[in-house]
Write a protein that holds these residues in place. Structure first.
Motif, short mmCIF file in Angstrom:
data_model
loop_
_atom_site.label_atom_id
_atom_site.label_comp_id
_atom_site.label_asym_id
_atom_site.label_seq_id
_atom_site.Cartn_x
_atom_site.Cartn_y
_atom_site.Cartn_z
N ALA A 145 0.14 -1.11 -0.04
CA ALA A 145 -0.09 -0.13 -0.05
C ALA A 145 0.60 1.68 0.04
O ALA A 145 0.97 2.42 0.71
N THR A 146 1.66 1.59 -0.79
CA THR A 146 2.94 2.09 -0.73
C THR A 146 3.79 2.38 -2.54
O THR A 146 3.40 1.42 -2.91
N PRO A 147 3.00 3.66 -2.93
CA PRO A 147 4.15 3.71 -4.25
C PRO A 147 5.23 3.17 -4.72
O PRO A 147 5.76 2.54 -5.18
N GLU A 148 6.49 2.25 -3.19
CA GLU A 148 7.34 1.88 -4.00
C GLU A 148 7.24 1.14 -3.86
O GLU A 148 8.23 0.41 -4.55
N GLY A 149 5.54 0.29 -2.35
CA GLY A 149 5.78 -0.95 -2.75
C GLY A 149 5.40 -1.80 -4.23
O GLY A 149 6.06 -2.87 -5.30
N PHE A 150 4.68 0.08 -5.07
CA PHE A 150 4.04 -1.06 -6.10
C PHE A 150 5.93 -0.85 -7.14
O PHE A 150 5.75 -1.28 -8.20
N ALA A 151 5.80 0.13 -7.09
CA ALA A 151 7.46 -0.04 -7.68
C ALA A 151 8.20 -1.36 -7.93
O ALA A 151 8.50 -1.57 -9.14
N ARG A 152 7.91 -1.45 -6.57
CA ARG A 152 9.18 -2.43 -6.16
C ARG A 152 8.51 -3.59 -7.12
O ARG A 152 9.36 -4.33 -7.22
N ASN A 153 7.17 -4.41 -7.11
CA ASN A 153 6.87 -5.27 -7.57
C ASN A 153 5.09 -5.37 -7.94
O ASN A 153 4.64 -5.39 -7.07
N PRO A 154 5.06 -4.82 -8.52
CA PRO A 154 3.70 -4.35 -9.33
C PRO A 154 2.47 -5.56 -9.74
O PRO A 154 1.67 -5.99 -9.06
N ALA A 155 3.31 -6.72 -9.83
CA ALA A 155 2.46 -7.37 -9.65
C ALA A 155 1.71 -8.01 -8.12
O ALA A 155 1.17 -8.69 -8.09
N LEU A 156 2.26 -7.87 -7.43
CA LEU A 156 2.37 -8.05 -6.09
C LEU A 156 0.75 -7.54 -5.73
O LEU A 156 -0.08 -7.90 -5.20
N VAL A 157 1.60 -6.30 -6.15
CA VAL A 157 0.28 -4.96 -4.92
C VAL A 157 -1.23 -5.67 -6.21
O VAL A 157 -2.06 -5.16 -5.68
N HIS A 158 -0.97 -6.25 -7.57
CA HIS A 158 -2.11 -5.95 -8.41
C HIS A 158 -2.43 -7.27 -7.55
O HIS A 158 -3.81 -7.17 -7.19
N ARG A 159 -2.06 -7.92 -7.11
CA ARG A 159 -2.55 -9.16 -6.75
C ARG A 159 -3.16 -8.83 -5.41
O ARG A 159 -4.37 -9.34 -5.13
N PHE A 160 -3.08 -8.27 -4.23
CA PHE A 160 -3.83 -7.46 -3.45
C PHE A 160 -4.93 -7.67 -3.54
O PHE A 160 -5.84 -7.41 -2.71
N TYR A 161 -4.38 -6.26 -5.06
CA TYR A 161 -5.91 -5.42 -4.98
C TYR A 161 -6.40 -6.20 -5.72
O TYR A 161 -8.09 -6.16 -5.39
N ASN A 162 -6.27 -7.74 -6.95
CA ASN A 162 -6.95 -8.15 -7.44
C ASN A 162 -8.18 -8.75 -6.05
O ASN A 162 -9.39 -9.41 -6.21
N GLU A 163 -7.03 -9.46 -5.00
CA GLU A 163 -8.05 -10.78 -4.36
C GLU A 163 -9.11 -9.50 -3.34
O GLU A 163 -10.56 -9.70 -3.72
#
Ligand code: BV8
Length: 225
Positions: free
Chosen positions: A37-55
């Protein structure tokens, strides 16, 4: 006609089966906030973040509004008071219960945002970064969610409504996250009466003029009706 500003958090959707953030089974427990839940986290691993929000998008789509969401929609529809709901939640249960005067200060699961050009569009159920933006064509798709360190949406509008309110009600939030956690202090300084409806006392419970503790599906209809 009284002007009522209502802040809601994850607790109002808990009895619809949507997990909260900081309870023992809290959502953040499985993911470090820094990772998802941070822009840095998204930049680091967009697939993980999208998976978190897809769930979470799938969980929200499978959930139904509960008696608390419906009671707030009834309060607004009755027309006796001017009701504004400011929700920290990114699910659409308030809308699906019938609430209309609603601000999603932390964004919504059902909208995508282009990190390159700022274009917003209805989110597909499964999102990934390589999806290209319908406006600029760049593969810079992110969830339209306000992450930590980002400015929540429509804050001036919210603060103006809060200071002009006849009553501020906080429902289902732990009072951990700012600026929402500061709304009770803003209301108090503006001389606006405050009420907390929550399962248990929140971080800021001592600042509220009144509080009723219990499950939202009980305390919210009891207050509305
Ligand atoms: C910003 C979207 C500035 C993501 C979310 C130190 C001090 C003060 C502030 C900070 C600080 N360090 C950093 C900050 C700023 C930071 C912050 O507040 N951090 C906290 C952790 C200290 N805030 C930010 O970064 C914000 N932005 O400050 O920008 C700025 C200024 C200028 C220019 C640019 C920037 C942005 C914050 C938004 C982050 N995004 N959500 C997502 O959803 O995935 S926050 C996230 O937490 C959710 O939105 C959630 O709604 C929110 C708050 O949590 P709650 O809703 O309260 O949920 P929680 O689980 O905590 O509690 C549930 C409650 O319900 C409990 O009380 C429980 O008892 C109750 N409950 C449970 N069951 C029931 C129930 N009640 C009734 N019935 C039940 N059945």
């Amino acid at each position: 006609m009284a002007r009522i500003v209502i802040l809601t958090g994850a607790g109002i959707s808990a009895e619809s089966g949507i997990r909260t953030f900081r309870a023992s089974d809290g959502l953040w427990e499985e993911h470090r906030i820094e990772d998802v839940a941070t822009p840095e986290g998204f930049a680091r691993n967009p697939a993980l973040v999208h998976r978190f929000y897809n769930e979470r998008r799938a969980a929200a789509a499978a959930a139904e509004p509960n008696a608390a969401h419906r009671a707030l929609a009834r309060l607004e529809a009755a027309g006796a008071h001017q009701v504004l709901i400011v929700t920290q939640n990114v699910d659409d249960l308030h809308e699906r219960a019938g609430s209309q005067n609603l601000i999603h200060m932390h964004g919504t699961l059902n909208r995508a945002l282009c990190a390159a050009c700022g274009h917003r569009w209805p989110a597909p159920s499964e999102m990934c970064k390589t999806q290209s933006c319908p406006a600029c064509g760049k593969p810079a798709t992110r969830p339209d969610i306000v992450w930590f360190g980002e400015m929540p949406y429509r804050m001036e509008e919210i603060w103006t409504a809060l200071r002009a309110a006849d009553l501020f009600v906080s429902i289902g939030t732990s009072g951990n996250v700012y600026p929402a956690a500061g709304f009770v202090a803003d209301a108090m300084h503006a001389g606006v009466p405050t009420l907390e409806l929550n399962l248990e006392p929140s971080q800021g419970t001592r600042m509220f003029d009144a509080a009723r503790h219990g499950p939202a599906t009980q305390v919210v209809p009891a207050w509305v009706d």
